[in-house]
Design a protein around this motif. Structure first.
Motif, PDB file in Angstrom:
ATOM      1  N   GLY A 160      -2.139   5.218   3.954  1.00 58.05           N
ATOM      2  CA  GLY A 160      -3.082   4.642   4.897  1.00 58.05           C
ATOM      3  C   GLY A 160      -2.373   3.958   6.048  1.00 58.05           C
ATOM      4  N   LYS A 161      -3.151   3.267   6.849  1.00 56.94           N
ATOM      5  CA  LYS A 161      -2.605   2.576   8.014  1.00 56.94           C
ATOM      6  C   LYS A 161      -1.978   1.256   7.586  1.00 56.94           C
ATOM      7  CE  LYS A 161      -5.908   4.603  11.180  1.00 56.94           C
ATOM      8  NZ  LYS A 161      -6.945   4.346  12.184  1.00 56.94           N
ATOM      9  N   THR A 162      -0.724   1.052   8.004  1.00 58.84           N
ATOM     10  CA  THR A 162       0.001  -0.158   7.624  1.00 58.84           C
ATOM     11  C   THR A 162       0.739  -0.757   8.817  1.00 58.84           C
ATOM     12  OG1 THR A 162       2.006   1.034   7.005  1.00 58.84           O
ATOM     13  CG2 THR A 162       0.376   0.648   5.252  1.00 58.84           C
ATOM     14  N   PRO A 218       0.833  -1.214   0.000  1.00 59.65           N
ATOM     15  CA  PRO A 218       0.000   0.000   0.000  1.00 59.65           C
ATOM     16  C   PRO A 218       0.866   1.262   0.000  1.00 59.65           C
ATOM     17  CG  PRO A 218      -0.202  -1.205   2.082  1.00 59.65           C
ATOM     18  CD  PRO A 218       0.666  -2.018   1.194  1.00 59.65           C
ATOM     19  N   SER A 255      -2.338  -1.233  13.035  1.00 57.30           N
ATOM     20  CA  SER A 255      -1.408  -0.303  12.392  1.00 57.30           C
ATOM     21  C   SER A 255      -0.202  -0.035  13.286  1.00 57.30           C
ATOM     22  CB  SER A 255      -2.111   1.000  12.019  1.00 57.30           C
ATOM     23  OG  SER A 255      -2.586   1.653  13.156  1.00 57.30           O
ATOM     24  N   ALA A 290      -1.795  -3.387   4.565  1.00 53.78           N
ATOM     25  CA  ALA A 290      -2.845  -2.524   5.114  1.00 53.78           C
ATOM     26  C   ALA A 290      -3.418  -3.167   6.372  1.00 53.78           C
ATOM     27  CB  ALA A 290      -3.936  -2.306   4.081  1.00 53.78           C
TER      28      ALA A 290
END
Length: 160
Positions: free
Chosen positions: A35-37, A32, A112, A84
């Motif tokens: 975003g949240k990873t 990704p 995350s 993600a």
């Protein structure tokens, strides 16, 4: 009238085989961009002489849109990737040696900014995976996984 010269047959066979193999391969996984990873560190210890894959899915619920994260043969592999989080993630681990294969599909919910460690071990007739939350290296915590190979949670292509 001769339809095909014999010298073209080997070329045609190679072309047809390449076309079939291309149609059967899965596209590579793309990490990704935002975003949240979280990070997944993977250590694969395959059985001798095996080919192995670690794949994921664009749609973790339906197990569709399969993508290859790691593909190798007969070597211990240590690698990492970003994925993600705050949603279901499904992974499929496969080992193949001749007509013998072993595959595991499982899902989990990643958090995350965490670091996860996936460890695979293959012994005679058995392959297994262990998933740990390794955010704090002093205290690895096992991560709860959902078996997607059998039962009501099975990926559609694994239902029996």
């Amino acid at each position: 009238m001769q339809l095909m010269n014999k010298t073209y047959l080997p070329t045609l066979f190679v072309f047809a085989t390449a076309l079939i193999l291309t149609a059967c391969t899965t596209p590579p996984y793309v990490e990704p961009k935002g975003g949240k990873t979280a990070e997944m560190v993977v250590r694969i210890r395959p059985a001798r002489g095996t080919l192995y894959y670690l794949n994921t899915y664009e749609n973790a619920e339906s197990c569709s849109g399969e993508q290859t994260i790691i593909s190798d043969a007969n070597r211990i592999s240590v690698s990492k990737f970003q994925f993600a989080t705050d949603k279901l993630t499904t992974l499929r681990y496969m080992e193949m040696r001749g007509s013998v294969s072993c595959f595991l599909s499982f899902s989990f919910y990643g958090k995350s900014e965490h670091v996860y460690a996936l460890d695979t071990v293959t012994t005679t007739g058995l392959c297994s995976v262990r998933l740990w939350d390794a955010s704090n290296m002093k205290t690895l915590e096992p991560v709860s996984i959902i078996d997607r190979k059998l039962g009501e949670n099975a990926c559609p292509n694994f239902k029996r």
